[in-house]
Design a protein around this motif. Structure first.
Motif, short mmCIF file in Angstrom:
data_model
loop_
_atom_site.label_atom_id
_atom_site.label_comp_id
_atom_site.label_asym_id
_atom_site.label_seq_id
_atom_site.Cartn_x
_atom_site.Cartn_y
_atom_site.Cartn_z
N VAL A 127 -7.74 37.12 -32.30
CA VAL A 127 -7.71 38.59 -32.62
C VAL A 127 -9.26 38.87 -32.86
O VAL A 127 -9.64 39.78 -32.15
N THR B 33 -11.52 41.14 -30.27
CA THR B 33 -12.42 42.35 -31.06
C THR B 33 -13.91 42.40 -30.55
O THR B 33 -14.35 43.50 -29.97
N LEU C 152 -4.86 44.81 -28.88
CA LEU C 152 -5.14 43.41 -29.44
C LEU C 152 -3.89 42.81 -29.41
O LEU C 152 -2.70 43.04 -29.87
#
Length: 362
Positions: A347, A351, A277
């Protein structure tokens, strides 16, 4: 005329019911995971250090001044952390509790926690100096938590909760900024490449350990451009007053090594999602183009002079900027909650992309 009023009443009632259904649907957002478990440093520590004998704490104002009720919690920012915001985005509670908090019990156990410790790192030497929780101790605390989960809810619920949870680790900045580049003993013992490999070895062990505990979705957060932190510019590049390029290059190379490590070890964890990430690119873009994101100040934090203050140096006596939302950094080392929100959104998109990609698991 009576029929007109009846029809009007029916229309109003219909609109009300539709609105109610919409609100109910919105309130019943389906979580993308059963829980969120995070490990690492001050970027994800909501107050574990409050319960440690360490000077690295933020359980006093002005930290938390924009938190609900204006209460300092131990979070190193003015409001919520990135992990609080990620938890909310994932359909979980909007505040991720500290695992050491005595209030972390009962139903709260079912939706996750932060096991992180401010000033911690991948290297034990980074944590021991300031008496904070090293990574291995954080994992040990997770095992204790899991035992408590089993005790209260049974093996089936505990195993299902852990196996369907998101695990994440965010660390490394303290290893370089507060260890390697300020400790001559560390630099004498390791070249920068050897030190990076030491940290990667610790990261690899962490992945193995949480896998052994039942993790199936693991996110590894890369390093930020820590050469652009106000404290690092003040300490290492005050003449030019710009980002320390050497530090940013170290961060970039370490991030590349994290990605290579993930590709190397992925076959050892069949059926497990291990994702890199990125936070480097988004934070660097914010710093270089602040007005695009509504910020005005990138060189200094909101607290005090903003050049070196963090932890106890940012305290109730410190002068605070008028509008923290215009600042990228809260103190000289940590972003504002407004900056965290932008990074959290980015982020979370990463994800979701990993979770929805069928090619990410072996």
């Amino acid at each position: 005329m009576e029929g007109h009023y009846i029809a009007l009443g029916i229309n109003v009632l219909t609109l009300f019911l539709l609105k109610l259904c919409a609100l109910q649907a919105e309130g019943q957002k389906q979580p993308i995971a059963s829980a969120l478990y995070v490990f690492g440093d001050s970027t994800i520590d909501p107050g574990n250090n409050n319960f440690l004998a360490t000077i690295v704490k933020a359980d006093f104002l002005p930290y938390g001044r924009d938190f609900p009720n204006g209460q300092p919690t131990g979070r190193f920012t003015n409001g919520r952390l990135i992990t609080d915001q990620l938890s909310e985005l994932a359909g979980l509670p909007d505040l991720l509790p500290a695992s050491l908090d005595p209030e972390f019990r009962g139903q709260k156990l079912l939706t996750g926690a932060s096991f992180g410790s401010s000033a911690s790192g991948y290297a034990d030497s980074t944590s021991i100096t300031l008496n904070v929780l090293p990574l291995e101790k954080q994992v040990e605390n997770f095992r204790l938590y899991k035992a408590q989960l089993v005790k209260q809810f049974g093996h089936e619920t505990a195993n299902r909760t852990v196996s369907q949870a998101l695990f994440a680790i965010s660390g490394g900045t303290d290893d370089f900024a507060n260890n390697y580049f300020i400790n001559p003993l560390t630099r004498k013992k390791y070249t920068i490449e050897q030190f990076q490999d030491l940290l990667l070895n610790s990261l690899s062990k962490f992945i193995q350990n949480v896998y052994n505990e039942g993790a199936t979705k693991i996110g590894i957060v890369g390093l930020p451009p820590f050469g652009c932190l106000p404290s690092q510019i003040s300490l290492h590049n005050i003449v030019e007053n710009t980002c320390v390029e050497e530090f940013n290059e170290v961060a970039s190379s370490f991030n590349s090594k994290i990605k290579a490590l993930i590709e190397k070890i992925r076959p050892n964890f069949p059926g497990v999602l291990i994702a890199y990430l990125d936070i480097y690119d988004k934070l660097f873009e914010i710093i270089k183009s602040p007005t695009k994101y509504g910020f005005e100040e990138t060189r200094k934090g909101c607290c005090g002079t903003g050049l070196l203050e963090t932890a106890i140096l940012c305290n109730p006596s410190s002068i605070i900027c008028h509008d923290p939302s215009k600042y990228v950094f809260w103190d000289s080392f940590h972003p504002t909650t407004e900056c965290y929100q932008i990074i959290a959104n980015d982020v979370f998109k990463q994800t979701l992309a990993y979770i929805n990609s069928p090619t990410q698991r072996n």
